[in-house]
Enzyme design. Structure first.
Site, PDB file in Angstrom:
ATOM      1  N   LYS A   9       0.838  -1.199   0.000  1.00  0.00           N
ATOM      2  CA  LYS A   9       0.000   0.000   0.000  1.00  0.00           C
ATOM      3  C   LYS A   9       0.882   1.262   0.000  1.00  0.00           C
ATOM      4  O   LYS A   9       2.098   1.167   0.190  1.00  0.00           O
ATOM      5  CB  LYS A   9      -0.931  -0.054   1.218  1.00  0.00           C
ATOM      6  CG  LYS A   9      -1.880  -1.265   1.190  1.00  0.00           C
ATOM      7  CD  LYS A   9      -2.829  -1.263   2.390  1.00  0.00           C
ATOM      8  CE  LYS A   9      -3.733  -2.486   2.366  1.00  0.00           C
ATOM      9  NZ  LYS A   9      -4.729  -2.478   3.479  1.00  0.00           N
ATOM     10  N   TYR A  49     -12.147  -2.644  -3.421  1.00  0.00           N
ATOM     11  CA  TYR A  49     -12.689  -2.742  -2.062  1.00  0.00           C
ATOM     12  C   TYR A  49     -14.221  -2.772  -2.047  1.00  0.00           C
ATOM     13  O   TYR A  49     -14.833  -2.368  -1.060  1.00  0.00           O
ATOM     14  CB  TYR A  49     -12.169  -1.581  -1.209  1.00  0.00           C
ATOM     15  CG  TYR A  49     -10.756  -1.788  -0.695  1.00  0.00           C
ATOM     16  CD1 TYR A  49     -10.411  -2.936   0.027  1.00  0.00           C
ATOM     17  CD2 TYR A  49      -9.758  -0.834  -0.903  1.00  0.00           C
ATOM     18  CE1 TYR A  49      -9.124  -3.129   0.510  1.00  0.00           C
ATOM     19  CE2 TYR A  49      -8.464  -1.028  -0.417  1.00  0.00           C
ATOM     20  CZ  TYR A  49      -8.161  -2.177   0.299  1.00  0.00           C
ATOM     21  OH  TYR A  49      -6.886  -2.371   0.785  1.00  0.00           O
ATOM     22  N   ASN A 112      -1.808  -0.322   7.091  1.00  0.00           N
ATOM     23  CA  ASN A 112      -1.288  -1.648   7.457  1.00  0.00           C
ATOM     24  C   ASN A 112      -0.460  -2.285   6.349  1.00  0.00           C
ATOM     25  O   ASN A 112      -0.377  -3.500   6.236  1.00  0.00           O
ATOM     26  CB  ASN A 112      -2.413  -2.551   7.962  1.00  0.00           C
ATOM     27  CG  ASN A 112      -3.498  -2.771   6.931  1.00  0.00           C
ATOM     28  OD1 ASN A 112      -3.389  -2.283   5.806  1.00  0.00           O
ATOM     29  ND2 ASN A 112      -4.521  -3.513   7.291  1.00  0.00           N
ATOM     30  N   HIS A 115      -1.787  -5.540   1.234  1.00  0.00           N
ATOM     31  CA  HIS A 115      -3.059  -6.216   0.961  1.00  0.00           C
ATOM     32  C   HIS A 115      -2.772  -7.592   0.378  1.00  0.00           C
ATOM     33  O   HIS A 115      -1.837  -7.746  -0.404  1.00  0.00           O
ATOM     34  CB  HIS A 115      -3.891  -5.430  -0.061  1.00  0.00           C
ATOM     35  CG  HIS A 115      -4.970  -6.270  -0.682  1.00  0.00           C
ATOM     36  ND1 HIS A 115      -6.177  -6.491  -0.068  1.00  0.00           N
ATOM     37  CD2 HIS A 115      -4.987  -7.003  -1.828  1.00  0.00           C
ATOM     38  CE1 HIS A 115      -6.889  -7.321  -0.834  1.00  0.00           C
ATOM     39  NE2 HIS A 115      -6.197  -7.638  -1.904  1.00  0.00           N
ATOM     40  N   GLU A 126      -9.313  -9.441  -8.353  1.00  0.00           N
ATOM     41  CA  GLU A 126      -8.339  -8.396  -8.054  1.00  0.00           C
ATOM     42  C   GLU A 126      -7.208  -8.384  -9.082  1.00  0.00           C
ATOM     43  O   GLU A 126      -6.764  -7.312  -9.512  1.00  0.00           O
ATOM     44  CB  GLU A 126      -7.790  -8.602  -6.634  1.00  0.00           C
ATOM     45  CG  GLU A 126      -8.867  -8.358  -5.584  1.00  0.00           C
ATOM     46  CD  GLU A 126      -8.475  -8.825  -4.183  1.00  0.00           C
ATOM     47  OE1 GLU A 126      -7.306  -9.230  -3.986  1.00  0.00           O
ATOM     48  OE2 GLU A 126      -9.340  -8.772  -3.285  1.00  0.00           O
TER      49      GLU A 126
END
Ligand code: RTP
Ligand code: MG
Length: 147
Positions: A9, A49, A112, A115, A126
Site C-alpha cells: 500500500k 474494495y 497496514n 493487501h 483483483e
C-alpha cells in the site's frame, strides 16, 4: 498453481519497504509472476474494495489507497492465499504477531502496509483489476521440486 494478488500500500511504498516485503515472499518459496508500481484510479479502488462499500471506513480506505503509488504483484504457489495472509498478520497491526509483516512494520489499521487476496475468487477479480492476462509471466523453475 494457486495465485494471489499482493499489494504494498502507499504507506509501505513511501517507507521504502518494497524490497524487504518482496524478499519475504521469495524466501518463503513463492514465485513472482507479475509486478508494477501503479497509482490506481478511484474507480479501480472502489472495485477493489467493493465488499466494504457502505462501511464507515470505506471513504477513508479509498482516499488512502489512491493517495500515492502502490506496488502491485501477482504471486503463485501451493496454498499461497492462506499462507501469504498468515505472513501478513492480522488486519489490525495491534493484533498482528511479531514476525508477520504487519506485526513488524505497522501500528494502525488504516496504514497496514500490505493487501492480500482472501479467496480464489477475490484473487481472480483483483488480479484482473490491475493486470492483463499477457502481463502474467509463468515460467518453469527446473530445480524446484515438491516433496
Ligand atoms: P486487505 O483487504 O487490505 O488485505 O486487508 P484485510 O483483508 O486483512 O482486511 P479487510 O477486512 O478486507 O479490510 C480492508 C482494509 O480496510 C481497512 N480497515 N479499516 N478503520 C477500520 O476499522 C478498518 N477496518 C478495516 C484496513 O486497512 C484493511 O486492510
Ligand atoms: Mg481484505
Amino acid at each position: 498453481m494457486e495465485k494471489t494478488y499482493l499489494m504494498i500500500k502507499p504507506d509501505g511504498v513511501q517507507r521504502g519497504l518494497v524490497g524487504k516485503i518482496v524478499q519475504r515472499f521469495e524466501e518463503k518459496g513463492f514465485q513472482l509472476i507479475a509486478s508494477k508500481l501503479l497509482h490506481m484510479s478511484r474507480e479501480q479502488a472502489e472495485y477493489h474494495y467493493a465488499e466494504h462499500k457502505g462501511k464507515p471506513f470505506f471513504g477513508e480506505l479509498v482516499d488512502f489507497i489512491t493517495s500515492g503509488p502502490v506496488f502491485a504483484m501477482v504471486w503463485q504457489g501451493d496454498n499461497i492465499i492462506a499462507l501469504s495472509r498468515a505472513m501478513m498478520g492480522k488486519t489490525n497491526p495491534m493484533d498482528a504477531a511479531p514476525g508477520t509483516i504487519r506485526g513488524d512494520y505497522a501500528v494502525h489499521v488504516g496504514n497496514n502496509i500490505i493487501h492480500g487476496s482472501d479467496s480464489v475468487e477475490s484473487a481472480e477479480r483483483e488480479i484482473a483489476n490491475f493486470f492483463s492476462p499477457q502481463e502474467l509471466i509463468t515460467y518453469e523453475i527446473p530445480l524446484q521440486k515438491v516433496i
